[in-house]
Write an enzyme that holds these catalytic residues in place. Structure first.
Site, PDB file in Angstrom:
ATOM      1  NE  ARG A  60       0.067   1.444   3.430  1.00 53.97           N
ATOM      2  CZ  ARG A  60       0.980   2.364   3.625  1.00 53.97           C
ATOM      3  NH1 ARG A  60       2.270   2.045   3.721  1.00 53.97           N
ATOM      4  NH2 ARG A  60       0.659   3.640   3.730  1.00 53.97           N
ATOM      5  N   GLY A  61       0.258   2.396  -0.089  1.00 57.38           N
ATOM      6  CA  GLY A  61       1.027   3.631  -0.269  1.00 57.38           C
ATOM      7  C   GLY A  61       1.140   3.869  -1.769  1.00 57.38           C
ATOM      8  CB  ALA A  62       0.376   6.840  -3.823  1.00 58.82           C
ATOM      9  NE  ARG A 102      -6.191   0.873  -1.938  1.00 59.70           N
ATOM     10  CZ  ARG A 102      -5.550   1.426  -0.891  1.00 59.70           C
ATOM     11  NH1 ARG A 102      -4.262   1.183  -0.706  1.00 59.70           N
ATOM     12  NH2 ARG A 102      -6.190   2.206  -0.042  1.00 59.70           N
ATOM     13  CD  GLN A 209      -3.527   2.470   6.765  1.00 63.20           C
ATOM     14  OE1 GLN A 209      -4.159   2.828   7.755  1.00 63.20           O
ATOM     15  NE2 GLN A 209      -4.102   2.278   5.600  1.00 63.20           N
ATOM     16  CG  ASP A 250      -3.161   7.976  -1.670  1.00 66.75           C
ATOM     17  OD1 ASP A 250      -2.965   8.417  -0.526  1.00 66.75           O
ATOM     18  OD2 ASP A 250      -2.912   6.798  -2.007  1.00 66.75           O
ATOM     19  CG  ASN A 260      -2.485  11.496   2.357  1.00 63.23           C
ATOM     20  OD1 ASN A 260      -1.912  10.644   1.685  1.00 63.23           O
ATOM     21  ND2 ASN A 260      -2.197  11.689   3.627  1.00 63.23           N
ATOM     22  CE  LYS A 261      -5.450   5.543   4.236  1.00 65.24           C
ATOM     23  NZ  LYS A 261      -6.438   4.645   3.554  1.00 65.24           N
TER      24      LYS A 261
HETATM   25  O1  MRU Z   1      -4.647   3.141   2.072  1.00 67.91           O
HETATM   26  P1  MRU Z   1      -3.166   3.352   2.037  1.00 67.91           P
HETATM   27  O2  MRU Z   1      -2.449   2.794   3.222  1.00 67.91           O
HETATM   28  O3  MRU Z   1      -2.572   2.900   0.733  1.00 67.91           O
HETATM   29  O4  MRU Z   1      -3.011   4.942   2.100  1.00 67.91           O
HETATM   30  C1  MRU Z   1      -1.731   5.489   1.994  1.00 67.91           C
HETATM   31  C2  MRU Z   1      -1.696   6.957   2.118  1.00 67.91           C
HETATM   32  O5  MRU Z   1      -2.698   7.626   2.238  1.00 67.91           O
HETATM   33  C3  MRU Z   1      -0.361   7.608   1.985  1.00 67.91           C
HETATM   34  O6  MRU Z   1      -0.297   8.768   2.749  1.00 67.91           O
HETATM   35  C4  MRU Z   1      -0.126   7.970   0.520  1.00 67.91           C
HETATM   36  O7  MRU Z   1      -0.339   6.886  -0.317  1.00 67.91           O
HETATM   37  C5  MRU Z   1       1.238   8.495   0.303  1.00 67.91           C
HETATM   38  S1  MRU Z   1       2.430   7.193   0.408  1.00 67.91           S
HETATM   39  C6  MRU Z   1       3.969   7.819   0.128  1.00 67.91           C
END
Ligand code: MRU
Length: 358
Positions: A60-62, A102, A209, A250, A260-261
């Protein structure tokens, strides 16, 4: 497979079976759903498994999602036919499957598009060379992201002074990228530069997270970290404990509005109310010039069970209605600056982004 604490964190890598040839190879990823309890790496060349790994947040994470998708395409081609034209079709079909995993992180679509483009460039090559070239491209995407993290770290570290405390949300660190992260890269860089930097990590409901991943990787990296529940951020800011908020992104729309999250928007409002600078750290691949503003960013809706239960135990009554958006959008006006690999964009973000993209 377990990892030693001293190895650098690599959430996803291409594992070539006969280096320096990239093909055959497998995708090796760290299963983040098992952190912080267990460090388990999984190796596979199966497209469906990798789609599931992305959907279920094992990776996970963009940026890491984009890298995994590129590698999933390359891995899947190895099972393809002995005709380059048919491999091109397989590439298209696999990209469609990955695109459905996603919706919010634009790095996924960016990486898929880049692999498609490379496929077109290589359409006249024999099948074995085509497969090799696509695996190489996936590895390049990973390597470029590693360099991007370092550059974001350098630019962002300039915003931090000795003794600062940074509040962050979710995980935008090494676990979300190919190197030191986006939002956490400046923290790691400042630490390396000899500045004393502390981090306050929001736990980040519902999937934690911040608690499971950010706190774990910062402790592992020897950075001082204090964990808070999401609803403590206002109090912590009012007590003057936060010098800056750093989060990842994201998707950044052309006008600077940033997804973002879930919870990031609330933090931005709080930061503005308390006159704390609010920084977004992200690579250019997270900027989506096709999306004019935040209202156009698709927001992922996730399963109610993520809110009504944790680790298999119910935390809410049966039958309760649930709303579970995984992301929110912070308006550009609340963002002090965007830290990218090419420098810091401040002021009017829309024109700053347009100028930086030229
Ligand atoms: O749902 P996730 O854990 O994939 O969400 C991740 C985030 O929101 C991060 O802040 C974002 O992807 C940036 S990662 C460098």
């Amino acid at each position: 497979m377990t990892n030693s604490e001293t190895e650098p964190l690599r959430p996803v890598v291409w594992h070539a079976h006969n280096p320096p040839q990239r093909v055959p190879g497998t995708v090796r990823y760290l299963d983040q759903t098992r952190l912080p309890g267990e460090v388990v790496y999984i190796e596979t060349d199966q497209l469906d498994e990798l789609c599931r790994a992305i959907r279920e947040l094992q990776v996970r994470g963009a940026p890491a999602i984009g890298i995994t998708a590129a590698m999933a395409l390359a891995a899947n081609l190895q099972h393809g036919p002995d005709e380059t034209a048919e491999l091109m079709q397989q590439l298209e079909l696999s990209a469609e499957k990955l695109a459905a995993t996603r919706p919010t992180a634009v790095n996924l679509f960016w990486a898929l598009e880049r692999m498609r483009r490379r496929g077109k460039e290589c359409r006249l090559l024999p099948p074995e060379s085509f497969k090799e070239e696509l695996a190489l491209e996936a590895c390049r995407i990973r390597d470029e992201d590693a360099a991007t993290c370092v550059a974001i770290g350098r630019h962002g570290a300039a915003l931090l002074k000795d003794g600062d405390t940074v509040l962050t949300h979710c995980n935008a660190g090494a676990l979300a990228t190919a190197e030191t992260g986006t939002a956490l890269a400046p923290v790691y860089q400042a630490h390396t530069d000899g500045k004393r930097i502390a981090v306050i990590a929001d736990e980040t409901r519902p999937l934690l997270q911040g608690a499971r991943l950010t706190a774990w990787e910062l402790i592992r990296g020897d950075i001082e970290v204090t964990l808070i529940c999401d609803n403590m951020a206002a109090q912590v800011m009012r007590e003057g404990r936060v010098n800056a908020v750093f989060t990842g992104a994201d998707r950044i729309a052309a006008n600077g509005d940033t997804a973002n999250k879930i919870g990031t928007y609330g933090l931005a409002l709080l930061a503005n109310a308390h006159k704390v600078p609010f920084y977004i750290c992200a690579p250019f691949s997270t900027i989506d010039m096709q999306t004019p503003d935040g209202s156009q960013i698709p927001i992922e809706q996730r399963a109610p069970e993520e809110v009504t239960a944790f680790a298999g135990a119910r935390t809410a009554p049966e039958g309760v209605k649930v709303y579970n958006p995984a992301f929110d959008v912070t308006p550009a006006a609340l963002i002090s600056a965007i830290v990218t690999e090419h420098g810091i964009i401040r002021g009017d973000l829309k024109s700053g982004i347009a100028a930086a993209r030229q």
